[in-house]
Write an enzyme that holds these catalytic residues in place. Structure first.
Site, PDB file in Angstrom:
ATOM      1  CB  SER A  99     -18.172   9.765 -38.473  1.00 13.66           C
ATOM      2  OG  SER A  99     -18.474  11.129 -38.311  1.00 13.66           O
TER       3      SER A  99
ATOM      4  CG  HIS B  32     -15.763   5.385 -38.610  1.00 17.34           C
ATOM      5  ND1 HIS B  32     -17.020   5.029 -39.031  1.00 17.34           N
ATOM      6  CD2 HIS B  32     -15.952   6.336 -37.660  1.00 17.34           C
ATOM      7  CE1 HIS B  32     -17.923   5.735 -38.360  1.00 17.34           C
ATOM      8  NE2 HIS B  32     -17.305   6.528 -37.526  1.00 17.34           N
TER       9      HIS B  32
ATOM     10  CD  GLU C 233     -17.740   1.715 -40.930  1.00 20.54           C
ATOM     11  OE1 GLU C 233     -18.799   1.226 -41.338  1.00 20.54           O
ATOM     12  OE2 GLU C 233     -17.583   2.952 -40.804  1.00 20.54           O
TER      13      GLU C 233
ATOM     14  CG  ASN D 114     -21.923   6.795 -39.156  1.00 17.03           C
ATOM     15  OD1 ASN D 114     -22.480   6.341 -38.152  1.00 17.03           O
ATOM     16  ND2 ASN D 114     -20.787   7.464 -39.102  1.00 17.03           N
TER      17      ASN D 114
HETATM   18  N1  3HC Z   1     -16.220   4.827 -22.238  1.00 14.47           N
HETATM   19  C1  3HC Z   1     -15.734   3.617 -21.928  1.00 14.47           C
HETATM   20  N2  3HC Z   1     -16.491   2.601 -21.505  1.00 14.47           N
HETATM   21  C2  3HC Z   1     -17.804   2.826 -21.366  1.00 14.47           C
HETATM   22  C3  3HC Z   1     -18.381   4.067 -21.645  1.00 14.47           C
HETATM   23  C4  3HC Z   1     -17.533   5.100 -22.098  1.00 14.47           C
HETATM   24  N3  3HC Z   1     -18.009   6.299 -22.418  1.00 14.47           N
HETATM   25  N4  3HC Z   1     -19.700   3.980 -21.379  1.00 14.47           N
HETATM   26  C5  3HC Z   1     -19.927   2.732 -20.977  1.00 14.47           C
HETATM   27  N5  3HC Z   1     -18.784   2.032 -20.960  1.00 14.47           N
HETATM   28  C6  3HC Z   1     -18.628   0.638 -20.623  1.00 14.47           C
HETATM   29  C7  3HC Z   1     -18.821   0.400 -19.154  1.00 14.47           C
HETATM   30  O1  3HC Z   1     -17.614   0.587 -18.437  1.00 14.47           O
HETATM   31  C8  3HC Z   1     -19.263  -1.033 -19.131  1.00 14.47           C
HETATM   32  O2  3HC Z   1     -18.169  -1.909 -19.239  1.00 14.47           O
HETATM   33  P1  3HC Z   1     -18.203  -3.322 -18.511  1.00 14.47           P
HETATM   34  O3  3HC Z   1     -19.453  -4.012 -18.905  1.00 14.47           O
HETATM   35  O4  3HC Z   1     -16.961  -3.998 -19.030  1.00 14.47           O
HETATM   36  O5  3HC Z   1     -18.174  -2.995 -17.069  1.00 14.47           O
HETATM   37  C9  3HC Z   1     -20.041  -1.220 -20.420  1.00 14.47           C
HETATM   38  O6  3HC Z   1     -19.642  -0.132 -21.269  1.00 14.47           O
HETATM   39  C10 3HC Z   1     -21.506  -1.146 -20.171  1.00 14.47           C
HETATM   40  O7  3HC Z   1     -21.761   0.093 -19.547  1.00 14.47           O
HETATM   41  P2  3HC Z   1     -22.904   0.353 -18.512  1.00 14.47           P
HETATM   42  O8  3HC Z   1     -23.238  -0.920 -17.783  1.00 14.47           O
HETATM   43  O9  3HC Z   1     -22.598   1.569 -17.727  1.00 14.47           O
HETATM   44  O10 3HC Z   1     -24.087   0.840 -19.411  1.00 14.47           O
HETATM   45  P3  3HC Z   1     -24.895   0.081 -20.497  1.00 14.47           P
HETATM   46  O11 3HC Z   1     -25.027  -1.374 -20.233  1.00 14.47           O
HETATM   47  O12 3HC Z   1     -26.098   0.918 -20.598  1.00 14.47           O
HETATM   48  O13 3HC Z   1     -24.014   0.231 -21.828  1.00 14.47           O
HETATM   49  C11 3HC Z   1     -23.238   1.299 -23.779  1.00 14.47           C
HETATM   50  C12 3HC Z   1     -23.564   1.457 -22.305  1.00 14.47           C
HETATM   51  C13 3HC Z   1     -22.052   0.356 -23.963  1.00 14.47           C
HETATM   52  C14 3HC Z   1     -22.882   2.684 -24.273  1.00 14.47           C
HETATM   53  C15 3HC Z   1     -24.499   0.670 -24.500  1.00 14.47           C
HETATM   54  O14 3HC Z   1     -25.635   1.420 -24.168  1.00 14.47           O
HETATM   55  C16 3HC Z   1     -24.344   0.636 -25.997  1.00 14.47           C
HETATM   56  O15 3HC Z   1     -23.696  -0.233 -26.552  1.00 14.47           O
HETATM   57  N6  3HC Z   1     -24.999   1.595 -26.693  1.00 14.47           N
HETATM   58  C17 3HC Z   1     -24.943   1.699 -28.137  1.00 14.47           C
HETATM   59  C18 3HC Z   1     -23.673   2.387 -28.527  1.00 14.47           C
HETATM   60  C19 3HC Z   1     -23.557   2.544 -30.006  1.00 14.47           C
HETATM   61  O16 3HC Z   1     -24.433   2.197 -30.788  1.00 14.47           O
HETATM   62  N7  3HC Z   1     -22.432   3.132 -30.413  1.00 14.47           N
HETATM   63  C20 3HC Z   1     -22.183   3.404 -31.805  1.00 14.47           C
HETATM   64  C21 3HC Z   1     -22.522   4.826 -32.075  1.00 14.47           C
HETATM   65  S1  3HC Z   1     -22.287   5.215 -33.762  1.00 14.47           S
HETATM   66  C22 3HC Z   1     -20.689   5.701 -33.842  1.00 14.47           C
HETATM   67  O17 3HC Z   1     -19.940   5.716 -32.884  1.00 14.47           O
HETATM   68  C23 3HC Z   1     -20.225   6.150 -35.190  1.00 14.47           C
HETATM   69  C24 3HC Z   1     -20.025   7.629 -35.207  1.00 14.47           C
HETATM   70  O18 3HC Z   1     -19.373   7.947 -36.437  1.00 14.47           O
HETATM   71  C25 3HC Z   1     -21.302   8.431 -35.121  1.00 14.47           C
END
Ligand code: 3HC
Length: 289
Positions: free
Chosen positions: A117, A138, A150, A188
Site C-alpha cells: 500500500s 493494490h 489500483e 491512500n
Molecule cells: N470480509 C468480507 N466481507 C466483508 C467483511 C470482511 N472482512 N466485512 C464486511 N463484509 C461484507 C459483509 O459480508 C456484507 O456483505 P453483503 O452486504 O453482501 O451481505 C457487507 O460487507 C456489509 O457488511 P456488514 O453489513 O456486516 O457491515 P457494514 O454495512 O457496516 O459494512 C464495510 C462493512 C463493508 C466494511 C463498510 O463499513 C465499509 O465499506 N467501510 C469502509 C471500508 C473502506 O474504506 N475500506 C478501504 C480501506 S483503505 C485500504 O484498504 C487501503 C489500504 O492500503 C490501507
C-alpha cells in the site's frame, strides 16, 4: 485451470484468494507455515458459509471455490502460478525475502505483483526476479466487497505485464484504475490526510472519538467514521503510509499526528489488538477517549 499464487494469508491475502477462487482460479495460498496458510483458508470458509446463509451464493459454488484454494507451507508449488501476488506484512525486508524465494521457482513467463500500500514499486522491483514482469496491484479491505484495484507500474514494468494483470483484475469483477509510482498512489494519498487530520482533531480536543466519527460519517455519507476506519485498517499501517507520504513528498502537510505515533508506540493498533480509538474487547466497540 489457471493458477494464481497468493503469498500472505492474512486479511488482504485471504481476501484476494477468496475473490480469485470465486472467479474460477486455482489458488495457491502461502504463508510462513502450512498451519498459518490453513488458518487463512479456514477464515475464507467462514465468510463463504455466511454468504451461503445470506443466500448470496449457492452452497455448491462455495464448496467449489473453497476446493480451489490450496494452502502451502513453502513456495515449491508456486512454479505453477501464472501470476503470484505478494500480500505479506508491509515490511520491505519481508517482501524482499519472499521475492528472492519466489525467484527460485517462478516460471520464465510468470508475473510477480505486490499488494503493497505504500512501498515504491520501482524500488521493490530491484528485488524481483524480473523488474519487467513486476508491478503493484493494490486491493482494498475488505477485498470481497471493495470494487477498485489500483495498478501501479514501476519504471521497468513491461506493457504486456500491465495488460495481463489488468485482464486478471477485470476477470475478478473489479474496477481497474491506473496510478503512477508516487507515494500513496491515489487512494491512500487522499485517504491518509483525512484519517490523520481526524487524529489531530482528537489530540487537540476538538471533539470526542464518537463525535468525530459520527460527524464525518454522517456529514460526508461515509460508511465508517475516520477513527473507526483507522482502527479497521490498523494504526501501524496508517502510520507507515503517513510516513511514506511525508518522507516521499517532503511535504509537512503529511506529517503524522503525534497521537497516532503514541498509539502505535503503545501497541494500540486498532481492531487487530482489540484496542485503538475504540476498545473491541466487548460485544460493541467502546470509544477510548
Ligand atoms: N470480509 C468480507 N466481507 C466483508 C467483511 C470482511 N472482512 N466485512 C464486511 N463484509 C461484507 C459483509 O459480508 C456484507 O456483505 P453483503 O452486504 O453482501 O451481505 C457487507 O460487507 C456489509 O457488511 P456488514 O453489513 O456486516 O457491515 P457494514 O454495512 O457496516 O459494512 C464495510 C462493512 C463493508 C466494511 C463498510 O463499513 C465499509 O465499506 N467501510 C469502509 C471500508 C473502506 O474504506 N475500506 C478501504 C480501506 S483503505 C485500504 O484498504 C487501503 C489500504 O492500503 C490501507
Amino acid at each position: 485451470m489457471n493458477t494464481i499464487g497468493v503469498i500472505g494469508a492474512g486479511q488482504m491475502g485471504a481476501g484476494i484468494a477468496q475473490v480469485a477462487a470465486q472467479s474460477g482460479y486455482r489458488v495457491l495460498l502461502g504463508d510462513v507455515s502450512l498451519d498459518v496458510a490453513e488458518k487463512g483458508k479456514a477464515g475464507i470458509a467462514k465468510r463463504l458459509a455466511r454468504a451461503v446463509e445470506k443466500a448470496q451464493i449457492e452452497q455448491a459454488d462455495a464448496d467449489a471455490a473453497l476446493a480451489r484454494i490450496e494452502p502451502q507451507g513453502d513456495h515449491a508449488a508456486f512454479g505453477q502460478a501464472t501470476i503470484a501476488i505478494e500480500a505479506a506484512t508491509e515490511r520491505e525486508e519481508i517482501k524482499r525475502a519472499i521475492f528472492a524465494s519466489l525467484g527460485k521457482v517462478l516460471s520464465a513467463q510468470a508475473i510477480l505483483a505486490t499488494n503493497t500500500s505504500s512501498i515504491p514499486i520501482t524500488r521493490l522491483a530491484q528485488a524481483a526476479p524480473d523488474p519487467a514482469r513486476f508491478m503493484g496491484v493494490h486491493f482494498f479491505n475488505p477485498v470481497p466487497v471493495m470494487k477498485p484495484i489500483e495498478l501501479i507500474r514501476g519504471l521497468a514494468t513491461a506493457d504486456d505485464t500491465v495488460a495481463r494483470v489488468e485482464a486478471f483484475a477485470q476477470s475478478l469483477g473489479k474496477t481497474v484504475v491506473h496510478a503512477n509510482d508516487a507515494p500513496g498512489f491515489i487512494v491512500n494519498r487522499v485517504l491518509l490526510p483525512m484519517l490523520n487530520e481526524a487524529i489531530f482533531a482528537l489530540g487537540e480536543g476538538v471533539a470526542t472519538v464518537r463525535d468525530i466519527d459520527a460527524a464525518v460519517s454522517l456529514g460526508l455519507n461515509h460508511p465508517m467514521g475516520p477513527l473507526t476506519l483507522a482502527d479497521f485498517i490498523g494504526l501501524d499501517t496508517c502510520l507507515e503510509i503517513a510516513r511514506v507520504l511525508h518522507e516521499g513528498t517532503g511535504d509537512p502537510k503529511f506529517r503524522p499526528a503525534p497521537l497516532l505515533v503514541k498509539y502505535v508506540e503503545a501497541g494500540w493498533l486498532g481492531r487487530k489488538t482489540r484496542r485503538g480509538f475504540y476498545d473491541y474487547s466487548g460485544a460493541e466497540p467502546v470509544p477510548t477517549r
